[in-house]
Design a protein around this motif. Structure first.
Motif, PDB file in Angstrom:
ATOM      1  N   ASN A  68       0.821  -1.220   0.000  1.00  0.00           N
ATOM      2  CA  ASN A  68       0.000   0.000   0.000  1.00  0.00           C
ATOM      3  C   ASN A  68       0.850   1.263   0.000  1.00  0.00           C
ATOM      4  O   ASN A  68       0.391   2.328  -0.399  1.00  0.00           O
TER       5      ASN A  68
ATOM      6  N   GLU B 238      -4.316   9.111   2.078  1.00  0.00           N
ATOM      7  CA  GLU B 238      -5.195   9.395   0.939  1.00  0.00           C
ATOM      8  C   GLU B 238      -5.403   8.138   0.100  1.00  0.00           C
ATOM      9  O   GLU B 238      -6.534   7.821  -0.309  1.00  0.00           O
ATOM     10  N   TRP B 239      -4.332   7.411  -0.153  1.00  0.00           N
ATOM     11  CA  TRP B 239      -4.439   6.177  -0.930  1.00  0.00           C
ATOM     12  C   TRP B 239      -5.291   5.136  -0.206  1.00  0.00           C
ATOM     13  O   TRP B 239      -6.068   4.414  -0.825  1.00  0.00           O
ATOM     14  N   THR B 240      -5.130   5.085   1.119  1.00  0.00           N
ATOM     15  CA  THR B 240      -5.903   4.122   1.904  1.00  0.00           C
ATOM     16  C   THR B 240      -7.393   4.401   1.792  1.00  0.00           C
ATOM     17  O   THR B 240      -8.206   3.486   1.605  1.00  0.00           O
ATOM     18  N   GLU B 241      -7.761   5.656   1.906  1.00  0.00           N
ATOM     19  CA  GLU B 241      -9.180   5.997   1.800  1.00  0.00           C
ATOM     20  C   GLU B 241      -9.712   5.695   0.404  1.00  0.00           C
ATOM     21  O   GLU B 241     -10.874   5.292   0.253  1.00  0.00           O
ATOM     22  N   GLN B 242      -8.869   5.858  -0.620  1.00  0.00           N
ATOM     23  CA  GLN B 242      -9.309   5.523  -1.966  1.00  0.00           C
ATOM     24  C   GLN B 242      -9.489   4.019  -2.117  1.00  0.00           C
ATOM     25  O   GLN B 242     -10.455   3.551  -2.736  1.00  0.00           O
ATOM     26  N   ARG B 243      -8.575   3.239  -1.538  1.00  0.00           N
ATOM     27  CA  ARG B 243      -8.729   1.777  -1.552  1.00  0.00           C
ATOM     28  C   ARG B 243     -10.029   1.369  -0.856  1.00  0.00           C
ATOM     29  O   ARG B 243     -10.768   0.505  -1.340  1.00  0.00           O
TER      30      ARG B 243
ATOM     31  N   ASN C 243     -12.949   2.237  -3.040  1.00  0.00           N
ATOM     32  CA  ASN C 243     -13.049   1.273  -4.147  1.00  0.00           C
ATOM     33  C   ASN C 243     -13.642  -0.045  -3.657  1.00  0.00           C
ATOM     34  O   ASN C 243     -14.498  -0.645  -4.321  1.00  0.00           O
TER      35      ASN C 243
ATOM     36  N   HIS D 212      -6.566  -1.083  -6.148  1.00  0.00           N
ATOM     37  CA  HIS D 212      -5.546  -0.046  -5.951  1.00  0.00           C
ATOM     38  C   HIS D 212      -6.105   1.348  -6.243  1.00  0.00           C
ATOM     39  O   HIS D 212      -7.104   1.506  -6.966  1.00  0.00           O
ATOM     40  N   PRO D 213      -5.474   2.382  -5.690  1.00  0.00           N
ATOM     41  CA  PRO D 213      -6.035   3.738  -5.802  1.00  0.00           C
ATOM     42  C   PRO D 213      -5.991   4.340  -7.196  1.00  0.00           C
ATOM     43  O   PRO D 213      -6.583   5.400  -7.428  1.00  0.00           O
ATOM     44  N   SER D 214      -5.327   3.679  -8.147  1.00  0.00           N
ATOM     45  CA  SER D 214      -5.286   4.200  -9.513  1.00  0.00           C
ATOM     46  C   SER D 214      -6.543   3.865 -10.312  1.00  0.00           C
ATOM     47  O   SER D 214      -6.704   4.335 -11.448  1.00  0.00           O
TER      48      SER D 214
END
Length: 372
Positions: free
Chosen positions: A188, A248-253, A256, A350-352
């Motif tokens: 992550n 930020e990436w965690t919240e996007q994961r 998703n 993944h956040p992408s």
């Protein structure tokens, strides 16, 4: 089938952007490239993810596990309870200390160690238990910690897939005698490669720093036998950039995963369980498929949806463990582990991912309902 205009959705996508490249170049130009100020700053920053615990940066997640076990004095004659449903590194780290691996089953329907199975596996030789926060979901620490306390055994957290996960407000890596994290590129957050040990014990932290650096705190003043498992400043600089983005990436994961939870309706597919009080950070979005898993994966691939099985062979069935146990007459009854290994498939989370990607994943998964 994938449209001509649509690219396949990768199962994972490591982030290496201009910020990471600039950080690496800055360190290379500085000439301070190993165990320098970037490592110290990374350790200090990562401490905020684990309730202010001491953080010791090393060269990999496997090294982090091995050094923590060694620092706790675990070695030949000891046993460490480990889940067989994990990456081999969890058990390998135990073997590398000379201790024996004792496998325990996972919870029905879940992926973490079953507390009842752990307690049943404890013997007079048990020195530690290693909960693995698999796929980014915290293990049942609220039940495992009292068991460990009762039997006076150490808890070594394998949090290599679970940066920023938590249970009832306590972050993983802040429960046991120590925790370990990995910064491999698909995690992550990453540092190209690297690991971190966390502990609340200042004396243990000092021992870990000695062990990673040939047993030295001061140059040529070796205090114990150690190894070279240091993190480079290049890795630490990249890790610091990623650390600033991981929330930020965690919240996007998590967003998703919530979308997938809400829209996957295929009757043969079970979405990932989340325990009460758990903050799942979705290193992997791992479903269970009842029926022909190979056909399901082929269908997903044809639809352009990346997918993978983590882990198709439980550790106790891998050659380095299976053959010695067979010779010793040891067998492991791990029905939930075997069931999970036969059913799991991980989907992109993944956040992408874009909204269109998520819709494609859902459409591909739900189309499996007619074929399984």
């Amino acid at each position: 089938m994938t449209s001509i205009n649509e690219q396949p959705i990768p199962a994972a996508r490591p982030v290496i952007g201009e910020d990471e490249i600039e950080a690496a170049v800055r360190v290379l130009r500085s000439g301070r490239v190993v165990q320098g100020p970037e490592v110290a700053a990374f350790e200090e920053g990562f401490s905020r993810l684990v309730d202010g615990r001491h953080c010791i940066a090393v060269n990999s997640g496997t090294s982090a596990l091995q050094l923590l076990l060694l620092a706790l004095g675990i070695g030949p004659g000891d046993e460490v309870i480990v889940p067989s449903f994990s990456f081999a590194a969890s058990a390998n780290a135990v073997r590398l200390t000379g201790a024996d691996v004792v496998f325990a089953d996972i919870e029905p329907g879940g992926f973490g160690l079953d507390p009842a199975a752990v307690e049943a596996a404890i013997t007079p030789r048990t020195a530690a238990v290693m909960p693995v926060h698999l796929y980014g979901h915290p293990a049942a620490m609220d039940e495992l910690m009292p068991i460990a306390d009762k039997h006076k055994i150490a808890v070594v957290e394998d949090a290599c897939q679970a940066h920023a996960a938590a249970l009832n407000g306590t972050p993983v890596g802040a429960f046991g005698a120590g925790g370990t994290f990995s910064f491999y590129p698909t995690k992550n957050m990453h540092a190209l490669e690297g690991g971190m040990v966390t502990t609340a014990d200042a004396a243990l932290a000092r021992t870990l720093r000695l062990l990673r650096n040939q047993g030295m705190e001061q140059r040529y003043a070796n205090e114990i036998v150690g190894a070279n498992m240091r993190m480079t400043d290049v890795s630490a600089a990249i890790g610091r950039v990623q650390l600033a983005k991981v929330e930020e990436w965690t919240e996007q994961r998590r967003a998703n995963a919530a979308y997938l939870d809400a829209h996957i309706t295929a009757p043969a597919v079970t979405t990932p369980p989340v325990a009460q009080g758990a903050r799942h950070v979705y290193h992997q979005y791992t479903v269970r498929i009842r029926g022909d898993r190979d056909a399901a994966m082929a269908g997903l691939t044809e639809a352009g949806v990346g997918n993978a099985v983590y882990y198709p062979t439980p550790i106790h069935r891998l050659k380095p463990y299976w053959e010695p146990d067979q010779k010793a007459g040891r067998t492991w009854e791990l029905p939930e582990t075997e069931k999970a290994a036969a059913e799991v498939v991980s989907l992109p989370v993944h956040p992408s991912l874009t909204r269109n990607d998520l819709e494609r994943i859902v459409t591909a998964v739900n189309s499996l309902g007619e074929n399984l």
